[in-house]
Design an enzyme around this catalytic site. Structure first.
Site, PDB file in Angstrom:
ATOM      1  N   HIS A  95       0.836  -1.199   0.000  1.00  0.00           N
ATOM      2  CA  HIS A  95       0.000   0.000   0.000  1.00  0.00           C
ATOM      3  C   HIS A  95       0.872   1.252   0.000  1.00  0.00           C
ATOM      4  CE1 HIS A  95      -2.676  -3.123   1.765  1.00  0.00           C
ATOM      5  NE2 HIS A  95      -3.515  -2.580   0.909  1.00  0.00           N
ATOM      6  N   HIS A 133      -5.016  -5.733  -6.148  1.00  0.00           N
ATOM      7  CA  HIS A 133      -4.825  -6.959  -5.379  1.00  0.00           C
ATOM      8  C   HIS A 133      -6.160  -7.448  -4.820  1.00  0.00           C
ATOM      9  CE1 HIS A 133      -4.255  -3.658  -2.476  1.00  0.00           C
ATOM     10  NE2 HIS A 133      -4.717  -4.487  -1.563  1.00  0.00           N
ATOM     11  N   CYS A 184     -12.669  -6.681   7.187  1.00  0.00           N
ATOM     12  CA  CYS A 184     -12.049  -6.598   5.868  1.00  0.00           C
ATOM     13  C   CYS A 184     -10.700  -7.293   5.952  1.00  0.00           C
ATOM     14  CB  CYS A 184     -11.808  -5.153   5.461  1.00  0.00           C
ATOM     15  SG  CYS A 184     -13.220  -4.071   5.628  1.00  0.00           S
ATOM     16  N   HIS A 203      -7.390  -9.563   3.448  1.00  0.00           N
ATOM     17  CA  HIS A 203      -6.802 -10.061   2.208  1.00  0.00           C
ATOM     18  C   HIS A 203      -6.624 -11.572   2.296  1.00  0.00           C
ATOM     19  CE1 HIS A 203      -5.372  -5.886   2.736  1.00  0.00           C
ATOM     20  NE2 HIS A 203      -5.543  -5.815   1.445  1.00  0.00           N
ATOM     21  N   GLU A 238      -9.586 -11.152  14.079  1.00  0.00           N
ATOM     22  CA  GLU A 238      -9.903  -9.768  14.436  1.00  0.00           C
ATOM     23  C   GLU A 238     -10.973  -9.654  15.508  1.00  0.00           C
ATOM     24  OE1 GLU A 238     -10.706  -7.076  11.248  1.00  0.00           O
ATOM     25  OE2 GLU A 238      -8.980  -7.720  10.075  1.00  0.00           O
ATOM     26  N   TYR A 296     -12.907  -1.468  -6.162  1.00  0.00           N
ATOM     27  CA  TYR A 296     -12.807  -0.039  -5.883  1.00  0.00           C
ATOM     28  C   TYR A 296     -11.345   0.394  -5.826  1.00  0.00           C
ATOM     29  CZ  TYR A 296     -11.101  -0.724  -1.170  1.00  0.00           C
ATOM     30  OH  TYR A 296     -10.316  -1.046  -0.108  1.00  0.00           O
ATOM     31  N   GLU A 319      -5.650   2.529  -1.943  1.00  0.00           N
ATOM     32  CA  GLU A 319      -6.179   1.177  -1.816  1.00  0.00           C
ATOM     33  C   GLU A 319      -6.764   0.835  -3.172  1.00  0.00           C
ATOM     34  OE1 GLU A 319      -5.763  -1.714  -0.480  1.00  0.00           O
ATOM     35  OE2 GLU A 319      -6.362  -1.117   1.527  1.00  0.00           O
ATOM     36  N   GLU A 337      -8.436  -2.553  -4.951  1.00  0.00           N
ATOM     37  CA  GLU A 337      -8.781  -3.940  -4.661  1.00  0.00           C
ATOM     38  C   GLU A 337      -9.965  -4.467  -5.463  1.00  0.00           C
ATOM     39  OE1 GLU A 337      -7.493  -4.045   0.042  1.00  0.00           O
ATOM     40  OE2 GLU A 337      -9.602  -3.719  -0.438  1.00  0.00           O
ATOM     41  N   TRP A 370     -14.579   2.238   0.992  1.00  0.00           N
ATOM     42  CA  TRP A 370     -15.078   0.995   0.406  1.00  0.00           C
ATOM     43  C   TRP A 370     -16.438   0.636   0.977  1.00  0.00           C
ATOM     44  CZ3 TRP A 370     -10.732   1.271   3.467  1.00  0.00           C
ATOM     45  CH2 TRP A 370     -10.816   0.679   4.731  1.00  0.00           C
TER      46      TRP A 370
END
Length: 191
Positions: free
Chosen positions: A23, A30, A65, A67, A85, A102, A112, A114, A159
């Site tokens: 980032h 990604h 959120c 990855h 989390e 976005y 960002e 993604e 997002w």
């Protein structure tokens, strides 16, 4: 070191990069995901990102959120991050926006970028947030949240705002949103 999956425009994986370094002002496309967990009464679990996060620190956003790791499908990644989390396990996840994409730029120029499939799930208890990831949480009424986000009254991650626009267009009732098959995901996110 945690890695993210780099994508071409078709959503096919073309390599990996260290998450800690991906980032910046020219972030490559990604793979990511977003999730929205609702209580049985239809309230949405919002989270506030930890203050030390590189992207959008301290910003309120959807439930979770993250990855997918290389070789990990999107639904498995959501389940992993919900556990990491929020201390949440065993949630049945439904794919609702398989092709969401976005690009957003922070005030400091960090981007960002993604392909970010969106999942919905049911949670019948409060989470146990990991303070390294989540600063705070709250349950909100979806029917109140949507107009507040769309009008700009409720500050939220970029997002999440874009996702709320698309989700609200599906149906006012989150449990009436149509689900999508895994085959609709970007190729790199499929099981």
């Amino acid at each position: 070191m945690e890695q993210v999956v780099l994508l071409d425009e078709s959503g096919t994986g073309i390599g990996v990069a260290d998450k800690a370094h991906v980032h910046h002002s020219d972030t490559p496309l990604h793979l990511a995901f977003s999730s929205y967990l609702f209580s049985p009464a239809g309230r949405l679990l919002l989270t506030r990102r930890a203050l030390h996060k590189k992207t959008w620190p301290g910003v309120w956003t959807n439930t979770c959120c993250g990855h997918p790791e290389p070789g990990e499908d999107a639904a498995s990644a959501v389940a992993r991050r919900l556990s990491d989390e929020l201390g949440v396990t065993g949630v049945r996840l439904d794919l609702v926006l398989p092709a969401f994409r976005y690009r957003a730029v922070m005030d400091n120029g960090v981007v960002e970028n993604e392909m970010c499939p969106v999942f919905r799930g049911l949670l019948d208890h409060d989470p146990t947030p990991n303070p390294d990831e989540v600063d705070d949480f709250e349950w909100v009424e979806w029917a109140d949240f949507v107009p507040a986000v769309l009008s700009g009254v409720r500050p939220i991650s970029p997002w999440c705002k874009l996702q709320v626009e698309e989700l609200a267009a599906l149906d006012p009732d989150p449990w009436a949103w149509p689900t999508a098959p895994a085959a609709a995901l970007p190729p790199a996110a499929r099981p």
